[in-house]
Scaffold this active site. Structure first.
Site, mmCIF file in Angstrom:
data_model
loop_
_atom_site.group_PDB
_atom_site.id
_atom_site.type_symbol
_atom_site.label_atom_id
_atom_site.label_comp_id
_atom_site.label_asym_id
_atom_site.label_seq_id
_atom_site.Cartn_x
_atom_site.Cartn_y
_atom_site.Cartn_z
ATOM 1 C CD GLU A 139 -34.145 -36.840 75.291
ATOM 2 O OE1 GLU A 139 -33.402 -35.851 75.376
ATOM 3 O OE2 GLU A 139 -35.283 -36.799 74.773
ATOM 4 C CG ASP A 165 -33.521 -35.315 71.031
ATOM 5 O OD1 ASP A 165 -32.841 -35.340 69.987
ATOM 6 O OD2 ASP A 165 -33.014 -35.305 72.160
ATOM 7 C CB CYS A 214 -40.990 -28.536 72.110
ATOM 8 S SG CYS A 214 -41.084 -29.682 70.714
ATOM 9 C CB CYS A 268 -33.717 -28.713 68.377
ATOM 10 S SG CYS A 268 -35.288 -27.894 67.972
ATOM 11 C CG ASP A 269 -33.806 -31.618 72.464
ATOM 12 O OD1 ASP A 269 -34.404 -30.582 72.163
ATOM 13 O OD2 ASP A 269 -34.337 -32.540 73.089
ATOM 14 C CE LYS A 270 -29.302 -34.847 73.301
ATOM 15 N NZ LYS A 270 -30.743 -34.555 73.239
ATOM 16 C CB SER A 274 -37.592 -35.926 77.093
ATOM 17 O OG SER A 274 -38.134 -34.720 76.609
#
Length: 615
Positions: free
Chosen positions: A494, A81, A197, A122-124, A520
């Protein structure tokens, strides 16, 4: 007694061809009849949170074999992302969640796998795999790649920051007081290692929630990617998945299945953790979509109820510059936060996990603030960052000399010393968002909890960014970015660049930002997203005009467009007379067939923006 799913392709005369193919993968006669464990890896060299996962599927597979199963690894996609941010690439991020869920389902069902290990980060990717696990409902264990170490000391505008992250680099990039040399130093320090992150952003929030929901092992959400202690999580995941597979297939024990573990009570506990730790607003989208896959009646009203009674016990970057995930780990990780919630009577105790028969057992063993934590738990939470730039997992053995068990002023607080009496996430309602919208209250300055100001309206993130950088946005404004929802974007981008650039321009405490898109996990400030219904679905946000007064009242959970009803009615009539009502007037944005397919089936953010497929 349930039969191994894999017998479909490993037993019987007619499956000679399938067995021949299985043999070509290395299986032997002794393997037929063992549970086949699908290992869904998400290694990619595009994403720092996944760059180190290449060999970790093999680590899990070896543990599966040692425990009496057969591990077979495959890969899914993974979108970064941060790299996709601020341009058309972000349109693909949320839709990738559905592709990942489908890919896992396709591989597991096509090959009749008996159980599943999800190697995410990570994000998704974690949410996509979670949707798949609940959809498939076979024995499943999650193990993620782990958090990145925080970036170390740099000076920004003469102030020494002992820890920095990606968001600091983004904010500094738009701050004219930061020189190119200073920005280069920040950029080079912000992301020092492999891992997700370093703050309580979306990736780490979701990995913490899989731990709380009972599908991941203790320490999964906070043990650093670089620490040798994380290796045992992968080995234990392989052993555990075979154990629970045998309990299901040999013992007819349905309590090990994902929908039995991640039941309504577990979802409520996950939300309690989420608001206590000030998690990413994206978690609400993902939990709503996951609850639907679990066939649970669980919605934004439930999240709102929990957010009003659960206090904010932790403020981690981006909500505070003092703490990152490595500090959460030193404070006892997710078991410590759950332990504080349990002592406050805020958790459902009638839950279990893939690793523990009850919440009481789980917390007794793993909460280092209790009086019975195991030596293994105490040892794990001493794992400290290495302070060396690396993309290698398990590469440091550094240890904290002491744990942070300060419940009054440490990283994780108890209820008596909470940052706020209610949670770090809130659902607002009003005429602008009758179906709700979301704000991360943990990241909102106290003076901004109530806010009113004139609207500055933009029909794309790009236009809003250009206006902020051109200094057209001034203190007191409410920046409205619309047609960025699941359907209108499409893909629900985002808005990290607009919020970061507002901070970089010194407006982080002086403006609000409102959107039918999302934010985000790195966002903080008065940033309100997921406005539902979205503009493309006829939501009132489509009727906002420049200068309209918007009134935000977070303590009372309200958001209102202060325009008379008859004026709004007239605007709606005019909107619906347009050739293409509820679309941006002038935006030029290429939209591929893949994105149009997502948009055609995407539901509202208030439903989790999941894909509704016609029967």
């Amino acid at each position: 007694m349930p039969e191994l799913r894999s017998r479909t392709s490993t037993h019987g005369r007619t499956m000679a061809g399938a067995r021949a193919l299985w043999r070509a993968t290395g299986m032997t006669d002794d393997d037929f009849g063992k549970p086949i464990v699908a290992i869904a890896n998400s290694f990619t060299q595009f994403v720092p949170g996944h760059v180190h996962l290449k060999d970790l599927g093999g680590l899990v597979a070896d543990a599966v074999a040692e425990a009496g199963g057969v591990g077979r690894e495959f890969n899914t996609i993974a979108v970064d992302d941060g790299i996709a941010m601020g341009h058309g690439g972000m349109l693909y991020s949320l839709p990738s969640r559905e592709l990942i869920a489908d890919a896992v389902e396709y591989m597991v069902n096509a090959h009749c796998a008996d159980a599943l290990v999800c190697i995410s980060n990570c994000d998704k990717i974690t949410p996509g795999m979670l949707l798949a696990a609940l959809r498939l409902n076979i024995p499943t264990v999650f193990v993620s790649g782990g958090p990145m170490e925080a970036g170390k000391t740099v000076a920004i505008e003469g102030i020494v920051h002992s820890k920095i992250d990606l968001i600091d680099a983004m904010i500094a990039a738009s701050n004219e007081a930061v020189t190119d040399d200073q920005l280069d130093q920040i950029e080079r320090s912000a992301c020092p290692t492999c891992g997700s992150c370093s703050g309580m952003f979306t990736a780490n929030s979701m990995n913490c929630l899989t731990e709380a929901i009972g599908l991941a092992l203790p320490g999964n959400g906070s043990t650093l990617a670089t620490h040798a202690a994380r290796r045992s999580l992968f080995v234990d995941a392989g052993r555990t998945v075979v154990e629970i597979a045998k309990r299901w297939y040999d013992g007819d024990d349905a309590t090990v299945l994902p929908r039995a573990v991640a039941n309504r009570a577990a979802f409520e506990n996950a939300v309690a953790l989420d608001v206590a730790m000030g998690g990413s607003t994206n978690t609400i989208l993902h939990l709503l979509a996951a609850a639907r896959e679990a066939e649970l009646d669980f919605g934004v009203a439930d999240i709102d109820t929990i957010s009003r009674r659960v206090p904010c016990l932790a403020k981690v970057a981006p909500n505070s510059p003092l703490y990152h995930m490595e500090d959460v780990h030193r404070a006892g990780g997710i078991p410590a936060i759950l332990g504080e919630l349990d002592r406050a009577g805020l958790l459902n105790r009638e839950v279990h996990a893939v690793h523990s028969p009850s919440l009481a057992t789980w917390l007794a063993d793993w909460d280092v603030r209790g009086d019975a934590a195991t030596p293994e738990a105490v040892d794990l939470f001493h794992a400290a960052p290495g302070g060396v730039r690396t993309v290698e997992p398990f590469s440091t053995t550094n240890r904290w000399s002491t744990l942070d068990t300060d419940a009054a002023g440490g990283c994780v607080r108890d209820r008596a010393h909470a940052y706020t009496a209610d949670g770090g996430l809130a659902i607002l309602h009003g005429n602008l968002a009758p179906d709700g919208c979301v704000v991360k209250t943990a990241g909102v300055p106290e003076e901004c909890l109530t806010f009113r100001g004139p609207a500055r309206v933009y029909e794309s993130q790009d236009d809003a960014v250009a206006a902020i950088l051109a200094k057209e946005v001034t203190a007191g404004d409410v920046v409205v970015i619309r047609y960025e929802g699941p359907r209108g974007g499409p893909g629900m981008q985002e808005m990290l660049y607009p919020t970061s650039f507002l901070k970089g321009r010194g407006l982080g405490r002086a403006c609000a930002l409102l959107t039918d898109g999302r934010f985000s996990g790195g966002t903080s400030g008065l940033s309100i997203g997921h406005v539902s219904p979205e503009a493309a679905a006829g939501g009132l946000i489509a009727l906002v005009e420049p200068g309209d007064e918007i009134v935000i009242d977070i303590p009372n959970r309200t958001i209102e467009l202060a325009v008379p009803a008859d004026v709004l009615d007239a605007r709606r009539v005019a909107q619906e007379k347009r050739d293409r009502p509820y679309t941006p007037a002038d935006r030029q944005r290429p939209v591929s067939a893949a994105l149009r397919a997502y948009a055609s089936m995407a539901t509202s953010a208030s439903d989790g923006a999941y894909r509704r497929v016609p029967e």
